[in-house]
Design an enzyme around this catalytic site. Structure first.
Site, PDB file in Angstrom:
ATOM      1  N   ASN A   1       0.847  -1.190   0.000  1.00 35.24           N
ATOM      2  CA  ASN A   1       0.000   0.000   0.000  1.00 35.24           C
ATOM      3  C   ASN A   1       0.882   1.239   0.000  1.00 35.24           C
ATOM      4  OD1 ASN A   1      -2.453   1.595   0.430  1.00 35.24           O
ATOM      5  ND2 ASN A   1      -1.759   1.884   2.540  1.00 35.24           N
TER       6      ASN A   1
ATOM      7  N   HIS B   1       0.890   5.071   1.270  1.00 34.33           N
ATOM      8  CA  HIS B   1       0.165   5.879   2.249  1.00 34.33           C
ATOM      9  C   HIS B   1       0.822   7.253   2.346  1.00 34.33           C
ATOM     10  CE1 HIS B   1      -2.252   6.782   5.791  1.00 34.33           C
ATOM     11  NE2 HIS B   1      -1.159   7.302   6.310  1.00 34.33           N
TER      12      HIS B   1
ATOM     13  N   SER C   1       4.815   6.791   2.423  1.00 29.06           N
ATOM     14  CA  SER C   1       5.415   5.503   2.777  1.00 29.06           C
ATOM     15  C   SER C   1       4.825   4.402   1.920  1.00 29.06           C
ATOM     16  CB  SER C   1       5.126   5.157   4.246  1.00 29.06           C
ATOM     17  OG  SER C   1       5.580   6.155   5.123  1.00 29.06           O
TER      18      SER C   1
ATOM     19  N   ASP D   1      -2.661   0.653   8.264  1.00 31.85           N
ATOM     20  CA  ASP D   1      -1.439   1.416   7.965  1.00 31.85           C
ATOM     21  C   ASP D   1      -0.290   1.045   8.905  1.00 31.85           C
ATOM     22  OD1 ASP D   1      -2.811   2.753   5.921  1.00 31.85           O
ATOM     23  OD2 ASP D   1      -3.547   4.269   7.309  1.00 31.85           O
TER      24      ASP D   1
END
Ligand code: GAR
Length: 210
Positions: A107, A109, A136, A145
């Site tokens: 992911n 973020h 990130s 997260d």
């Protein structure tokens, strides 16, 4: 080529960065499909314009998060990806659906994790008076997260920044961060092991700074 499935909920500029990097041969990969929780996501049209299969499922059509994710990942799996990229995908993933896929889902973020998890990260950074912000790239785990961070990019906060200005500067840096990280995957240089992220066979002691 590295086979990428992309999950996206909105605008799709990170997806576009992937498509552009593949087209210009900066990334040895192919996008097997783009999957969304929003039928109106512009990311879907970007995929179709590039000749890539794209589809959406409505969470409202399912009773539970688990049922939605089960259906979503059935479609994702059918495209046989090596790696699943959450690129502006704004839904939590069901823990049981995710569990067998940990290490194969990443992911992007928009904050320097572990700072500013969740939504409105640019607003959060400004409210906290942060001198530095950024983005990130991390492996997805069941913790929001909270998965192991692979790489980050740092962006100074200007005195006259507002949310939109800061978001735009971070976004411009997200795209190269994403492509650089995907290149590590394409070159098979990266893996998630029990003790964390390994690059070139060595455990990272801190996120890569790109
Ligand atoms: C990006 O800034 C991405 O980092 C963020 O959403 C934006 C999507 O932009 N993701 C998250 O906030 C995940 N929780 P895009 O649709 O243009 O790629």
């Amino acid at each position: 080529p590295l086979r990428l499935a992309v999950l996206a909920s909105g605008r799709g500029s990170n997806l576009q960065a992937i498509l552009d990097a593949i087209a210009s041969r900066r990334l040895h990969a192919e996008v097997t499909g783009v999957f969304s929780d929003r039928a109106a996501a512009p990311a879907l049209q970007r995929a179709r314009d590039a000749g890539i299969p794209a589809g959406s499922l409505s969470p409202r059509a399912f009773d539970t998060r688990a049922a939605f994710d089960h259906a979503l990942f059935a479609a994702v799996d059918a495209s046989a990806p090596d790696l699943i990229v959450c690129a502006g995908y704004m839904r939590l993933l069901d823990a049981a659906t995710l569990a067998p896929r940990i290490g194969r889902v990443i992911n992007i973020h928009p904050s320097l994790l572990p700072a500013f998890k969740g939504l409105h990260t640019h607003r959060q950074a400004l409210a906290a008076g942060a001198a530095e912000h950024g983005a990130s790239l991390h492996f997805v785990t069941a913790e929001l997260d909270g998965g192991p961070v692979i790489a980050q990019v740092r962006v100074p906060v200007d005195a006259d920044d507002d949310e939109a200005r800061l978001a735009a500067r971070v976004l411009a840096r997200e795209h190269p961060l994403l492509i650089a990280t995907l290149r590590l995957f394409a070159d098979r240089r990266i893996a998630l092991r029990e003790d964390g992220v390994h690059v070139d066979g060595r455990a990272l002691t801190a996120p890569l700074q790109l």
